[in-house]
Design an enzyme around this catalytic site. Sequence first.
Site, PDB file in Angstrom:
ATOM      1  N   HIS A   1      32.594  43.130  41.101  1.00 20.83           N
ATOM      2  CA  HIS A   1      32.218  42.757  40.159  1.00 20.83           C
ATOM      3  C   HIS A   1      30.795  42.125  40.928  1.00 20.83           C
ATOM      4  CE1 HIS A   1      31.453  41.549  35.708  1.00 20.83           C
ATOM      5  NE2 HIS A   1      31.469  40.047  35.907  1.00 20.83           N
TER       6      HIS A   1
ATOM      7  N   SER B   1      27.899  41.099  33.175  1.00 25.03           N
ATOM      8  CA  SER B   1      28.820  40.783  33.238  1.00 25.03           C
ATOM      9  C   SER B   1      28.595  39.780  31.186  1.00 25.03           C
ATOM     10  CB  SER B   1      29.374  39.252  34.416  1.00 25.03           C
ATOM     11  OG  SER B   1      30.087  39.237  33.412  1.00 25.03           O
TER      12      SER B   1
ATOM     13  N   GLU C   1      35.697  46.029  39.876  1.00 24.06           N
ATOM     14  CA  GLU C   1      35.535  45.438  38.817  1.00 24.06           C
ATOM     15  C   GLU C   1      35.800  44.112  39.427  1.00 24.06           C
ATOM     16  OE1 GLU C   1      33.202  44.775  37.118  1.00 24.06           O
ATOM     17  OE2 GLU C   1      31.972  46.488  36.524  1.00 24.06           O
TER      18      GLU C   1
END
Length: 530
Positions: free
Chosen positions: A446, A229, A349
């Site tokens: 994610h 990220s 995600e």
Amino acid sequence: MKRAILGALLAGCIPIAASAQPVATPVVETESGKVQGLEDRGIDAFLGIRYAAPPIGDLRFMPPEKPAKDSGISDATGYGAPCMQLYTPSGPNESDVTRGIQAIFPTSTEAKIDNEDCLFLNVWTPAAGDGGKRPVMVWFHGGGYAYGSGNWPAYNGRNLAEKGDVVVVTVNHRLNAFGYLNLAEKFGEDYAASGNVGNLDLVRSLEWVRDNIAAFGGDPGNVTIMGESGGGSKVSHLMAMPVADGLFHKAIVQSGPGVVSGKPAEAAAYAADILKAAGVETSEDLVAVRADEIVDAVRKATPPGSGMGRGPQFGPIADGTIVPRDPFLPAAPEQSRDIPLLIGYNKDEMTLFVASQPWFGRLDEAGLAAMSAMLGKQAVAAVDAYRKAYPDYSPTHLAAIAMGGRFVRGTYLLADQQSRTASAPVFVYRLVWETPVAGGMFRTPHTLDIPFMFDNAQESAALVGTGEAPERMGQIMSDAWISFAKSGSPSSELLPEWKPYTAKARMVMELDIESRLTDDPEKAIRELSD
């Protein structure tokens, strides 16, 4: 010392039942003095090592400096403070799932101990001081550029160090206004670096690794930087920062391609609003204002609804010097042409971010059509493409996967740019294994990659579930990541042959219980124009 040992026990540094008497690590000599930690089930753990001077007082908003020499033995049995936190992510309502995930990524807990004095790192090594030359894997945490910490349990490097016979390092650095407040326009040349000091902290941590990691059994000539990220964006930017050239030898970008940087003028305007809210008018005010007042000023100056690409953002800026230009536009950085790159993303995600929305799990076809039409032609095309690829997806999951298109397009854009000019190979992955937690509502969200590549599946059951499947995913991904750190190729006996990615043959490893190498699996999404 008793308090440090108790703190380490309570923090999970060593299992209380494993030994009645904690075992100290060897004393290691660093550039700023000696450090000693605690052994964690056969792995030497050194936590909270100071890699730079405290960035407070006259050093606030300034490039990091080396720490002062300590004549004693520094206690490295407990984590150092994370930077002041700005944001606590909300999960899918307040539930057992939320609480479980927050135990792995405990931002709300760390907000109680955050501090402006935050330049610390952690080291896990199989054998400190043995003269070994092990690959070094340096992790830069997620949380965008606003929050997060290298201390999060999901990032614990103990298992990875043991499995791969590698040295693992995780890093805390300045975030949000403390690391990315562009004060150059307001206060002149003395603050020319202020908009990028958070990334300069990362450079300083790599200089520390270069100068000290051999004493911990690591090889300063074989350093892999990696992050997920916001951490992936940090890695991307380091690949394009001249001051970082030569400090690392391989790079891993997970769900965070950093293709472009912030613009100095926009960052300066945001900084001006924050200074106004904080009542700061002079450089003397800048030093005197309390850290919590800066945090409050950011909240006041940030428009409601900002985040996820909307409104003013903190992050590195292309100032022409520290970050000369956008990292991967118009081309990949020349300085990193010889850096092998592993880059990828997770299939779904956005489910982690939107699971708390009132429409999640309730969206019907009419609502999906209205939502995608409101978001524009690109969203409509993405939904159509994913409907063909995943005919069993509900309208909720079609909306969520379509919203993740920026991860997909950014990953392939960066991979394309790097592969066009680099002499070193590029490897691309797509994690497709779905977590069973919460009835499978997240699918492949994610952060799902993190417990697997750190070999922390058992410790992260709240996110990945239990049983043989997550254990195997951990074996597969940690194998590949360790192999990449050692050789520059993410090979594993548990995977098919992993061929490099090129703009002509976009080979992507789809990571699953039975992984498969595919050619351009998301071509329709990759080709969507912004």
